[in-house]
Design a protein around this motif. Structure first.
Motif, PDB file in Angstrom:
ATOM      1  N   TRP A  19       0.826  -1.218   0.000  1.00  0.00           N
ATOM      2  CA  TRP A  19       0.000   0.000   0.000  1.00  0.00           C
ATOM      3  C   TRP A  19       0.854   1.259   0.000  1.00  0.00           C
ATOM      4  O   TRP A  19       0.532   2.237  -0.666  1.00  0.00           O
ATOM      5  CB  TRP A  19      -0.911  -0.009   1.222  1.00  0.00           C
ATOM      6  N   ARG A  20       1.949   1.223   0.740  1.00  0.00           N
ATOM      7  CA  ARG A  20       2.814   2.406   0.817  1.00  0.00           C
ATOM      8  C   ARG A  20       3.426   2.724  -0.533  1.00  0.00           C
ATOM      9  O   ARG A  20       3.416   3.856  -0.988  1.00  0.00           O
ATOM     10  CB  ARG A  20       3.903   2.179   1.854  1.00  0.00           C
ATOM     11  N   ARG A  21       3.940   1.683  -1.194  1.00  0.00           N
ATOM     12  CA  ARG A  21       4.542   1.919  -2.503  1.00  0.00           C
ATOM     13  C   ARG A  21       3.496   2.357  -3.533  1.00  0.00           C
ATOM     14  O   ARG A  21       3.721   3.247  -4.342  1.00  0.00           O
ATOM     15  CB  ARG A  21       5.247   0.653  -2.975  1.00  0.00           C
ATOM     16  N   GLY A  22       2.304   1.790  -3.461  1.00  0.00           N
ATOM     17  CA  GLY A  22       1.249   2.186  -4.392  1.00  0.00           C
ATOM     18  C   GLY A  22       0.789   3.621  -4.185  1.00  0.00           C
ATOM     19  O   GLY A  22       0.553   4.366  -5.145  1.00  0.00           O
ATOM     20  N   PHE A  23       0.689   4.012  -2.903  1.00  0.00           N
ATOM     21  CA  PHE A  23       0.268   5.390  -2.609  1.00  0.00           C
ATOM     22  C   PHE A  23       1.309   6.399  -3.080  1.00  0.00           C
ATOM     23  O   PHE A  23       0.964   7.438  -3.663  1.00  0.00           O
ATOM     24  CB  PHE A  23       0.034   5.522  -1.103  1.00  0.00           C
ATOM     25  N   LEU A  24       2.588   6.079  -2.845  1.00  0.00           N
ATOM     26  CA  LEU A  24       3.644   6.994  -3.277  1.00  0.00           C
ATOM     27  C   LEU A  24       3.647   7.151  -4.796  1.00  0.00           C
ATOM     28  O   LEU A  24       3.829   8.257  -5.321  1.00  0.00           O
ATOM     29  CB  LEU A  24       5.006   6.485  -2.794  1.00  0.00           C
ATOM     30  N   ARG A  25       3.438   6.027  -5.492  1.00  0.00           N
ATOM     31  CA  ARG A  25       3.392   6.107  -6.951  1.00  0.00           C
ATOM     32  C   ARG A  25       2.192   6.937  -7.420  1.00  0.00           C
ATOM     33  O   ARG A  25       2.282   7.714  -8.364  1.00  0.00           O
ATOM     34  CB  ARG A  25       3.328   4.706  -7.540  1.00  0.00           C
TER      35      ARG A  25
ATOM     36  N   VAL B 173       2.534  10.336  -9.636  1.00  0.00           N
ATOM     37  CA  VAL B 173       1.897  10.475 -10.950  1.00  0.00           C
ATOM     38  C   VAL B 173       0.893  11.631 -10.950  1.00  0.00           C
ATOM     39  O   VAL B 173       0.825  12.432 -11.890  1.00  0.00           O
ATOM     40  CB  VAL B 173       1.213   9.156 -11.354  1.00  0.00           C
ATOM     41  N   GLY B 174       0.099  11.757  -9.846  1.00  0.00           N
ATOM     42  CA  GLY B 174      -0.862  12.856  -9.760  1.00  0.00           C
ATOM     43  C   GLY B 174      -0.181  14.214  -9.748  1.00  0.00           C
ATOM     44  O   GLY B 174      -0.648  15.159 -10.390  1.00  0.00           O
ATOM     45  N   GLY B 175       0.939  14.316  -9.018  1.00  0.00           N
ATOM     46  CA  GLY B 175       1.683  15.584  -8.983  1.00  0.00           C
ATOM     47  C   GLY B 175       2.225  15.965 -10.341  1.00  0.00           C
ATOM     48  O   GLY B 175       2.166  17.130 -10.748  1.00  0.00           O
ATOM     49  N   ILE B 176       2.736  14.964 -11.065  1.00  0.00           N
ATOM     50  CA  ILE B 176       3.266  15.240 -12.410  1.00  0.00           C
ATOM     51  C   ILE B 176       2.148  15.704 -13.342  1.00  0.00           C
ATOM     52  O   ILE B 176       2.305  16.672 -14.100  1.00  0.00           O
ATOM     53  CB  ILE B 176       3.958  13.986 -12.966  1.00  0.00           C
ATOM     54  N   LEU B 177       1.009  15.028 -13.283  1.00  0.00           N
ATOM     55  CA  LEU B 177      -0.121  15.428 -14.133  1.00  0.00           C
ATOM     56  C   LEU B 177      -0.624  16.823 -13.775  1.00  0.00           C
ATOM     57  O   LEU B 177      -0.969  17.618 -14.658  1.00  0.00           O
ATOM     58  CB  LEU B 177      -1.259  14.406 -13.998  1.00  0.00           C
ATOM     59  N   TRP B 178      -0.661  17.143 -12.468  1.00  0.00           N
ATOM     60  CA  TRP B 178      -1.128  18.458 -12.038  1.00  0.00           C
ATOM     61  C   TRP B 178      -0.179  19.563 -12.504  1.00  0.00           C
ATOM     62  O   TRP B 178      -0.622  20.594 -12.998  1.00  0.00           O
ATOM     63  CB  TRP B 178      -1.258  18.468 -10.513  1.00  0.00           C
TER      64      TRP B 178
END
Length: 502
Positions: A49-55, A59-64
């Motif tokens: 879960w930790r690795r998935g959340f960080l990813r 990805v969301g930050g890059i898209l934003w």
């Protein structure tokens, strides 16, 4: 010696055995973790879960950030676009665009750009009513100076002997106001009765001016038949200029005695109000509503300009389309009056110490250098064109602007932003891009260079003694009247010289 050797060998063997055991344990653990049968049972779910959340966050930050960058680039690109639709979408006054421009991230516009004017002057709908006056409803003018305490009266001057108290009170907005606005009785700048009668019929005015014979009239281009009937083209000149014009171009006279050069009706001002031609030129430029009181709309252009756009299209583009009542171009290089003042000193546009005194008074009264946090695109206009509806508030602004030019230096670009500041954001205006300004005209050189002795003065000491005749006797009186504040500790803001033009 042999004992030491044996002990060393024994220690190395012991360490080697420990390392082998540790390696074997690690391999056993890895075998357990990566065993197909134990993957789903023993691998900690919290690591997944930790690795998935960080990813997901990455990805969301890059898209934003990509979305923000795309919006900013589109904003900048639309503002530079020559397409009318995209240009209309652009908010050139937005703080985002101003901030990016300050950081050097906005491409500089071309010297000239397309103006999104209407296609056909005949299809333009002219507003039937004047813009209502909400803040100032009634404006009247002081035409005589108050007699002094000793019963003496000062010699009449065109701008009047405005006191510092009267100046401060003129910025306090009320529904009914009475202010200084030039044209004091006996101060000069009289029009002939025939020109007064002609101007009374002018509701739409294109005005210009030539003083001291620096120019000859330039005929406007592409003026539609409708605009030729609608507008009065009025060229204000002094007696020196009318004589110069008659020697260089053909002047015809109509049956009523009116003098014409092409489309321009020459309006002669007798008894120039000031010693300096440059300051005389501010009378028709700023006080157009006083010279031509029946005019509802006016377009001022400097005498060295040849108008290239139909004046009806100009009113539709800069006033009616955006529901503005006052429009002026942005200066090409400067946004702060302190930058403009520095440029005027370097280019010897007026006496350096008097410009400094002018700016010290403004800084003492709270005028800050322009910054992106201000509500205006710039504090410095390109004053060669002024487009306005003659509302009571606009007329008041023109009076206050002229009073500053009358009291201090004739460099009106230094005073425009100050008056806007003193009115506290009540005065609204449209400041349009400089590249559009350059597309409105063809600029012609003066017939000769303007110069006066005052412009070359480098220190206040040069005004003393036998050189006191350098002072303008009828203008700039505020520079020689004791100021009610302490200016000795005023330090002018530092100026960054970013323009090759100065």
């Amino acid at each position: 010696m042999n004992n030491d050797y044996q002990r060393s060998v024994s220690l190395r063997a012991s360490r080697r055995a420990e390392r082998n055991n540790q390696r074997q344990q690690n391999e056993d653990v890895e075998g357990e973790f990566f065993s197909p049968g134990k993957w789903s049972q023993d691998y900690p779910m919290k690591i997944i879960w930790r690795r998935g959340f960080l990813r997901l966050v990455l990805v969301g930050g890059i898209l934003w950030m990509f979305l923000i960058l795309t919006v900013l680039l589109f904003h900048v690109w639309s503002c530079q676009s020559s397409l009318a639709f995209l240009s209309a979408m652009c908010n050139r006054g937005s703080r985002v665009l101003i901030m990016l421009d300050t950081m050097g991230l906005v491409p500089k516009p071309p010297h000239r750009c397309l103006i999104p004017v209407a296609d056909d002057p005949d299809k333009i709908v002219i507003p039937k009513r004047r813009t209502p006056s909400e803040v100032v409803e009634q404006l009247t003018y002081i035409t005589e100076d108050v007699v002094g305490n000793n019963g003496s009266s000062p010699p009449p001057v065109f701008g009047g002997h405005q006191s510092w108290l009267q100046r401060d009170e003129s910025f306090e907005l009320k529904s009914s106001m009475k202010v200084h606005c030039g044209f004091m009785r006996g101060g000069g700048a009289e029009m002939a009765p025939k020109d007064i009668r002609y101007a009374k019929n002018c509701r739409f005015v294109v005005a210009s001016g030539i003083f001291d014979g620096y120019d000859t009239p330039h005929q406007p281009s592409d003026v539609s038949p409708r605009s030729q009937k609608l507008f009065c083209f009025l060229m204000v000149v002094d007696e020196i200029s009318i004589n110069f014009i008659k020697k260089n171009v053909t002047v015809r006279e109509d049956k009523d005695g009116g003098q014409w050069v092409g489309i321009w009706r020459l309006i002669v001002l007798k008894n120039p109000p000031y010693d300096e031609p440059r300051r005389n030129g501010k009378v028709p430029k700023i006080l157009t509503h006083r010279l031509f009181p029946e005019a509802q709309y006016s377009i001022w252009i400097d005498g060295k300009m040849e108008l290239m756009v139909d004046p009806l299209l100009i009113l539709e583009r800069y006033l009616w389309r955006g529901k503005h009542t006052f429009a002026i171009a942005q200066h090409k290089h400067h946004r702060s009056i302190y930058e403009e003042a520095d440029a005027n000193k370097r280019r010897k546009r007026y006496a350096r110490p008097l410009i400094d005194l002018h700016m010290k008074i403004y800084h003492h009264e709270g005028m800050e250098p322009w910054s992106p946090m201000k509500n205006t695109i710039s504090d410095v206009p390109e004053g060669a064109i002024i487009i306005r509806e003659h509302t009571a508030l606009n007329d008041l602004f023109s009076c206050l602007w002229f009073n500053e030019v009358n009291l201090f230096t004739p460099r009106d670009q230094l005073s425009f932003g100050y008056v806007v500041y003193r009115l506290g954001g009540v005065f609204k205006f449209f400041m349009f891009p400089n590249c559009e300004y350059n597309s409105l005209f063809v600029l012609h050189p003066h017939t000769r260079e303007h110069s006066s002795k005052v412009e070359w003065v480098k220190s206040l000491d040069e005004f003393k003694g036998n050189n006191s005749d350098l002072k303008e006797s009828r203008g700039g009186l505020g520079l020689w009247t004791p100021y009610p504040g302490n200016l000795s500790s005023v330090v002018l803001p530092a100026v960054s010289r970013t323009s090759k033009a100065g």
